[in-house]
Scaffold this active site. Structure first.
Site, PDB file in Angstrom:
ATOM      1  N   ASP A   1     -11.422 154.201  84.508  1.00 10.81           N
ATOM      2  CA  ASP A   1     -10.854 154.883  83.341  1.00 10.81           C
ATOM      3  C   ASP A   1     -11.934 155.495  82.441  1.00 10.81           C
ATOM      4  O   ASP A   1     -12.522 156.510  82.773  1.00 10.81           O
ATOM      5  CB  ASP A   1      -9.969 153.915  82.573  1.00 10.81           C
ATOM      6  CG  ASP A   1      -9.100 154.615  81.522  1.00 10.81           C
ATOM      7  OD1 ASP A   1      -9.144 155.848  81.435  1.00 10.81           O
ATOM      8  OD2 ASP A   1      -8.383 153.923  80.786  1.00 10.81           O
TER       9      ASP A   1
ATOM     10  N   ARG B   1       4.206 161.421  76.215  1.00 14.76           N
ATOM     11  CA  ARG B   1       3.921 162.018  74.916  1.00 14.76           C
ATOM     12  C   ARG B   1       3.432 163.456  75.055  1.00 14.76           C
ATOM     13  O   ARG B   1       3.639 164.278  74.170  1.00 14.76           O
ATOM     14  CB  ARG B   1       2.843 161.205  74.177  1.00 14.76           C
ATOM     15  CG  ARG B   1       3.259 159.817  73.733  1.00 14.76           C
ATOM     16  CD  ARG B   1       2.135 159.098  73.007  1.00 14.76           C
ATOM     17  NE  ARG B   1       1.027 158.758  73.894  1.00 14.76           N
ATOM     18  CZ  ARG B   1      -0.133 159.401  73.924  1.00 14.76           C
ATOM     19  NH1 ARG B   1      -0.354 160.426  73.129  1.00 14.76           N
ATOM     20  NH2 ARG B   1      -1.087 159.026  74.761  1.00 14.76           N
TER      21      ARG B   1
ATOM     22  N   HIS C   1      -2.194 151.940  83.863  1.00 15.16           N
ATOM     23  CA  HIS C   1      -2.163 150.937  82.804  1.00 15.16           C
ATOM     24  C   HIS C   1      -0.909 150.073  82.920  1.00 15.16           C
ATOM     25  O   HIS C   1      -1.012 148.883  83.134  1.00 15.16           O
ATOM     26  CB  HIS C   1      -2.277 151.545  81.404  1.00 15.16           C
ATOM     27  CG  HIS C   1      -3.511 152.339  81.201  1.00 15.16           C
ATOM     28  ND1 HIS C   1      -4.771 151.814  81.399  1.00 15.16           N
ATOM     29  CD2 HIS C   1      -3.704 153.644  80.827  1.00 15.16           C
ATOM     30  CE1 HIS C   1      -5.677 152.750  81.161  1.00 15.16           C
ATOM     31  NE2 HIS C   1      -5.060 153.867  80.823  1.00 15.16           N
TER      32      HIS C   1
ATOM     33  N   HIS D   1      -8.725 155.784  88.917  1.00 14.54           N
ATOM     34  CA  HIS D   1      -8.467 156.459  87.639  1.00 14.54           C
ATOM     35  C   HIS D   1      -9.762 156.572  86.851  1.00 14.54           C
ATOM     36  O   HIS D   1     -10.324 155.566  86.397  1.00 14.54           O
ATOM     37  CB  HIS D   1      -7.444 155.671  86.824  1.00 14.54           C
ATOM     38  CG  HIS D   1      -7.038 156.349  85.553  1.00 14.54           C
ATOM     39  ND1 HIS D   1      -6.232 157.465  85.520  1.00 14.54           N
ATOM     40  CD2 HIS D   1      -7.318 156.073  84.251  1.00 14.54           C
ATOM     41  CE1 HIS D   1      -6.032 157.844  84.262  1.00 14.54           C
ATOM     42  NE2 HIS D   1      -6.691 157.010  83.471  1.00 14.54           N
TER      43      HIS D   1
END
Length: 433
Positions: free
Chosen positions: A311, A200, A260, A53
């Site tokens: 990340d 979201r 996560h 990621h």
């Protein structure tokens, strides 16, 4: 091509005098106890690490977000300001340095969670995939395998329209996103997967459409329960946790990797295990943003496959990221010995989440990706070889081979001259623009 490893971490343990034969980007033979021949690799040779990621452009935020205490959300505003300054040319130059840094830090593949698609205001470039192609070119020149996890990002929050910066991320609908992604062409070291940015950013009635828009043999990723606020907003709007919402829409399955997975309920953990979902932890970023410590051991015990990622690239070091699974879980549980060295290596070198299931072992038939670590540095001197996952750092990486090609030799990148200079130049130019 033949490599001779002083020591090598094979599937059944560490062996000495290991000859590795390579042809066509694959390992064709592994022979312990062999006399020296071919390219000699002093130290310990491991399978290449997988960066499951990454947001390459976040690298330009390193060391530039510490002046005020702030929150995750104020950090995000700084990130959006950076995103607004990038175009295909600047993104290519920045990413080329970032991917070179990853190889130097022990990674041989990267899953790029890519949502910076369009020009400012959301207008498509003449080539609608110009930003993705910039990343493809950057990775090719840096010598790393790339899976472009092209990301569907349609909303600024649950029931909220995208703002000015977020319009760069949006294709308007899941079907338009899938159409654009379908035009990307794969190559030898380039694959195309997909991602739902988060619950979201993709309306629930389009979650399954994104899932169906990614071929079944390619990975699908999603940011999941990174922040408590995400869970609260999702439950208020839908009655489900984010995990529950994905389950309700049929998105949970073996090719999904949740990123996560920090704030999960016990039921979430059970569901992720039942559906054999993967979970990618990014400990250095989760620390940097104050996200919290996710339930890595509980997920592993439930049947979830663990992987690691850099990340935000606040730190690019495969060893630091891998051992953090153990060290952070110690802090959360107040117990030692949460993961064995073998379990950590499995998580760190598991390339399936990044789209390269054939890579990740020093075994005949596997992709020829491996990393050699010095055992005589100030960090590794005197350790047991299996202790590298606890003691070594990216600075100890001496040699890297990707798909049978030497990319790092004696600690120097062979394809990108002085990556640190590349990064310094490009990052300074971005912030002065």
């Amino acid at each position: 091509m033949t490599f001779w490893c002083e020591q090598a971490w094979l599937p059944d343990g560490i062996a000495a005098g290991v000859r590795i034969d390579v042809a066509g980007g694959r390992i064709t033979g592994v022979t312990p106890g062999s006399p020296r021949s071919g390219t000699v690799l002093p130290g310990l040779t491991l399978p290449g690490f997988a960066n499951g990621h990454s947001h390459a452009f976040h690298r330009a935020l390193r060391g530039r977000t510490h002046h005020e205490r702030g929150t995750f959300w104020t950090w995000r505003e700084r990130m959006y300001a950076l995103a607004s300054r990038l175009d295909p040319d600047t993104y290519y130059r920045l990413a080329r340095g970032v991917y070179a840094e990853m190889v130097l830090g022990g990674y041989t593949s990267v899953g790029e969670f890519h949502y910076l698609h369009h020009a400012p205001g959301g207008k498509p470039y003449a080539d609608p995939n110009a930003m993705g192609e910039a990343l493809r070119q950057a990775a090719a020149e840096a010598g790393i395998r790339l899976t472009l996890l092209d990301t569907c990002y349609l909303a600024g929050g649950i029931g909220v329209e995208p703002d000015e910066v977020q319009r760069r991320f949006s294709d308007g609908s899941a079907s338009a996103w899938a159409s654009r992604v379908g035009a990307l062409k794969e190559g030898e070291l380039f694959r195309v997967g997909g991602a739902i940015h988060s619950v979201r950013a993709v309306p629930e009635d389009q979650l399954s459409e994104v899932d169906k828009g990614v071929p079944g043999n390619r990975p699908l990723h999603i940011h999941l329960s990174e922040q408590r606020a995400e869970n609260e907003q999702c439950e208020a709007a839908t009655g489900f946790t984010p995990t529950g919402l994905l389950r309700d829409h049929g998105v949970l399955d073996e090719r999904l990797t949740v990123v996560h997975a920090t704030h999960l309920t016990d039921r979430d953990v059970r569901w992720l295990g039942e559906f054999r979902v993967g979970a990618c932890f990014c400990p250095t970023t989760e620390r940097d943003l104050g996200d919290g410590i996710g339930p890595a051991r509980a997920l592993r015990d439930a049947g979830v496959r663990l992987s690691i990622g850099s990340d935000s690239n606040a730190v690019v070091d495969a060893f630091e990221e891998t051992r953090a699974l153990e060290l952070d879980d110690r802090l959360a549980s107040e117990q030692r010995g949460r993961f064995s060295a073998e379990e950590l290596l499995e998580a760190g070198t598991g390339h399936a989440a990044a789209g390269w299931a054939e890579v990740g072992a020093l075994a005949e038939g596997a992709g020829a990706d491996f990393v050699t670590v010095a055992l005589d540095s100030v960090r590794t001197a005197g350790i047991e070889p299996s202790g590298v996952v606890f003691a070594a750092s990216g600075s100890d990486v001496r040699h890297v081979v990707v798909a049978g090609r030497e990319v790092v030799r004696d600690g120097a990148h062979l394809l990108v001259d002085r990556p640190e200079t590349v990064l310094a130049k490009e990052i300074e130019a971005l912030w002065q623009s």
